[in-house]
Design an enzyme around this catalytic site. Sequence first.
Site, PDB file in Angstrom:
ATOM      1  N   GLU A   1      -6.832 -30.717   6.411  1.00 15.89           N
ATOM      2  CA  GLU A   1      -8.253 -31.018   6.608  1.00 15.89           C
ATOM      3  C   GLU A   1      -8.439 -32.504   6.918  1.00 15.89           C
ATOM      4  O   GLU A   1      -8.207 -33.357   6.068  1.00 15.89           O
ATOM      5  CB  GLU A   1      -9.050 -30.644   5.347  1.00 15.89           C
ATOM      6  CG  GLU A   1     -10.521 -31.049   5.388  1.00 15.89           C
ATOM      7  CD  GLU A   1     -11.276 -30.545   6.605  1.00 15.89           C
ATOM      8  OE1 GLU A   1     -11.406 -29.326   6.751  1.00 15.89           O
ATOM      9  OE2 GLU A   1     -11.724 -31.384   7.423  1.00 15.89           O
TER      10      GLU A   1
ATOM     11  N   GLN B   1     -23.631 -27.871   2.922  1.00 17.96           N
ATOM     12  CA  GLN B   1     -24.426 -27.779   4.150  1.00 17.96           C
ATOM     13  C   GLN B   1     -25.764 -27.047   4.016  1.00 17.96           C
ATOM     14  O   GLN B   1     -26.698 -27.362   4.755  1.00 17.96           O
ATOM     15  CB  GLN B   1     -23.588 -27.163   5.271  1.00 17.96           C
ATOM     16  CG  GLN B   1     -22.427 -28.061   5.669  1.00 17.96           C
ATOM     17  CD  GLN B   1     -21.532 -27.421   6.698  1.00 17.96           C
ATOM     18  OE1 GLN B   1     -21.990 -26.677   7.551  1.00 17.96           O
ATOM     19  NE2 GLN B   1     -20.244 -27.697   6.603  1.00 17.96           N
TER      20      GLN B   1
ATOM     21  N   CYS C   1     -25.394 -19.821   9.195  1.00 20.17           N
ATOM     22  CA  CYS C   1     -26.729 -19.754   8.606  1.00 20.17           C
ATOM     23  C   CYS C   1     -27.791 -19.355   9.632  1.00 20.17           C
ATOM     24  O   CYS C   1     -28.544 -20.188  10.127  1.00 20.17           O
ATOM     25  CB  CYS C   1     -27.134 -21.051   7.935  1.00 20.17           C
ATOM     26  SG  CYS C   1     -28.660 -20.867   6.993  1.00 20.17           S
TER      27      CYS C   1
ATOM     28  N   LYS D   1     -22.089 -15.598   8.760  1.00 18.43           N
ATOM     29  CA  LYS D   1     -21.501 -16.930   8.759  1.00 18.43           C
ATOM     30  C   LYS D   1     -22.318 -17.772   7.795  1.00 18.43           C
ATOM     31  O   LYS D   1     -23.096 -18.616   8.188  1.00 18.43           O
ATOM     32  CB  LYS D   1     -21.488 -17.520  10.165  1.00 18.43           C
ATOM     33  CG  LYS D   1     -20.570 -16.774  11.136  1.00 18.43           C
ATOM     34  CD  LYS D   1     -20.298 -17.572  12.371  1.00 18.43           C
ATOM     35  CE  LYS D   1     -19.555 -16.761  13.425  1.00 18.43           C
ATOM     36  NZ  LYS D   1     -18.310 -16.136  12.945  1.00 18.43           N
ATOM     37  N   THR D   2     -22.157 -17.484   6.496  1.00 22.06           N
ATOM     38  CA  THR D   2     -22.913 -18.208   5.480  1.00 22.06           C
ATOM     39  C   THR D   2     -21.997 -18.526   4.298  1.00 22.06           C
ATOM     40  O   THR D   2     -20.954 -17.897   4.123  1.00 22.06           O
ATOM     41  CB  THR D   2     -24.080 -17.358   4.921  1.00 22.06           C
ATOM     42  OG1 THR D   2     -23.526 -16.275   4.146  1.00 22.06           O
ATOM     43  CG2 THR D   2     -24.958 -16.787   6.003  1.00 22.06           C
TER      44      THR D   2
ATOM     45  N   CYS E   1     -29.330 -14.783   2.794  1.00 22.23           N
ATOM     46  CA  CYS E   1     -30.046 -15.830   3.489  1.00 22.23           C
ATOM     47  C   CYS E   1     -31.290 -16.160   2.665  1.00 22.23           C
ATOM     48  O   CYS E   1     -32.260 -15.413   2.697  1.00 22.23           O
ATOM     49  CB  CYS E   1     -30.453 -15.328   4.878  1.00 22.23           C
ATOM     50  SG  CYS E   1     -31.539 -16.456   5.746  1.00 22.23           S
TER      51      CYS E   1
END
Lengths: 486, 130
Positions: free
Chosen positions: A87, A96, A236, A395-396, A430
């Site tokens: 990383e 995020q 998100c 994609k969360t 979400c």
Amino acid sequence: MNEKMMKEGMEIIDAHFKGEGVSRRDAMKMFGAGGAAMLLGSGVPTQAQASSSAKGKILIVGGGLAGMATAAKLTNTLDNPDITILEPGASSTSYQPGQTLVGAGLWTNEDTEYKRDDFIPSGAKLIKESAVEFDPDNNTVKTSGGQTIKYDFLVVAAGVKLDFSRIKGLGITDTITSRGDDSAVRKIVGQNGIASIYFGNGGTDTWTQMQKFIADAKSGKKVKGVFTHPNTPIKCGGAPKKIMYLTDARLREAGARDNADLTFYPNGSAMFGVPEYHNAIQKQFTERDMKWNYRHNLIAVDPKNKVATFNRHWKEKGAWDEDLEEYGIDLKSKEVEVPYDFLHITPPMIAAEEIAKSPLGSTKGWVPVKKETLQHVKYKNVFALGDIAAVPMGKTGGSARKQYAVLVENLISVMEGKEPTAKYGGYTVCPLITSIGTVMLAEFDWSKKPTPSFPFDPTQERWMWWLLKVYALKPMTQYGMLSGRA
Amino acid sequence: MKKSILVLTTAAAMLTIVGCGSKDNAGGEKVTYAKTSAEVYTQSCYKCHGDKAQGMTEKKTPPMNDRQAGELELDLYDVKNEGTNQSSGTDHDKMAHNMKKLFEKGFDYDPKSMAMYIEKNFYINPHKKK
């Protein structure tokens, strides 16, 4: 606690705070510290950790939430973990989901910043480089620093890249990550009414631009806010709408809502894949006089004249198709120009090219896995999770939170020479911010039905979920997920 | 304020005990299909995608024999649901339309089992062509 009691209790809480409110400091203190302590304490809903003496060198590509949580859980579970994390980004682990709140001036960027180095599980080795070449037939990865790393098992958790270069007129040629060097993008996105919460500093700049927009509206000028959603999968999926709801809320707070016209321009033709949530959102939009215009994909921006160009596309009845025994459809499109004062861009998102084009990638770039076990379709010693995994919908962080536990169990099975049996069911969540103080907690899975964890009508906006979103999820992520516990 | 703090602490306790989505809801009932994937393919799909899922240029249909089940399933899921993201839409507008019509004619199927059928019978591994 039984369901009925919990339901009653929570209705009372919801009603109580709806009127009264609570200071941020108090809520943060009670909810955050209390929640975190709970998670660490005996009330944690984690199963007893089964330890494993399985051996093998594990390489994890990507040290975001998904990669770090996986590393932590592997460290907790394996007797002799041999884990290397690749990383390059010093703040890769950052929170995020908070960027939306930064964009609306509710948090500062520091509230979202986590240092990668604080979350390396003890014993795991960190290499501060990125992976540039994959040779899964020989189990090797080449790094940006020129090392060749041999692995027995590989976990790909490299996330998405933001591709602003697909939007003409911005003068951006490079892709960027959500946390890291964003200078190429920040020169233009975050200036002159253009904003995007999708990268770290972008949140801060969004708030600056939004304040100017609101000041203009307040001064009596008629202004237009334009909010986009691209034609690629995005992380998100709710954020493009959340920032619009928050703009609406801030305008109302300033008493300037009447002077602003707010329109959502998504590429798709729905607000949400789950009909119940789609309907609820359309209703919320209507109530707030927020407009929408489906089937518009942002393709160009003229920053000087403040004009956004969209590809508007639609379907028309086509010729008779003998094989189908029906009329087919023809696809039509044309470019439309939309002037803006405030333009919130949700950029196209892609898998990093070096992965997309490697044998591990796929036609669309995402790493193809069996969606339940998260094992690569071709390579049994390779797994993928998080934003780069080619699974439908999620994609969360909420998806990654479910995936990493499944992945670790399956990876250990494979290390022990067994078949992977743990299954991810597609759960994702979400927390859709609908104003300052309300959230609709949209939980769902591949069945495309609401899958609420709590016995409430999941289509209602609640203060309770605002507390969850703003105060509880961050400590849950920090103390639960990043330590591999929950 | 004291009452607020009390209520809030209780809330925090409840949330952490229940956990955000710690229950794995199966969500939705089991769907059954009138035809097997093999029947759907050999009675319908082959007309436009070819008898080996190779795709047909004259029909402008893509091949489906170049992807393994895990990857193909995602595309089939996307077609069936007209997209896999909240508001991203789909590249499969045409097929989404056609698929709806085919479902009305009884050709509904499970994307996973169809993807497995296509892989098992037609998949050509590009890396093995030596």
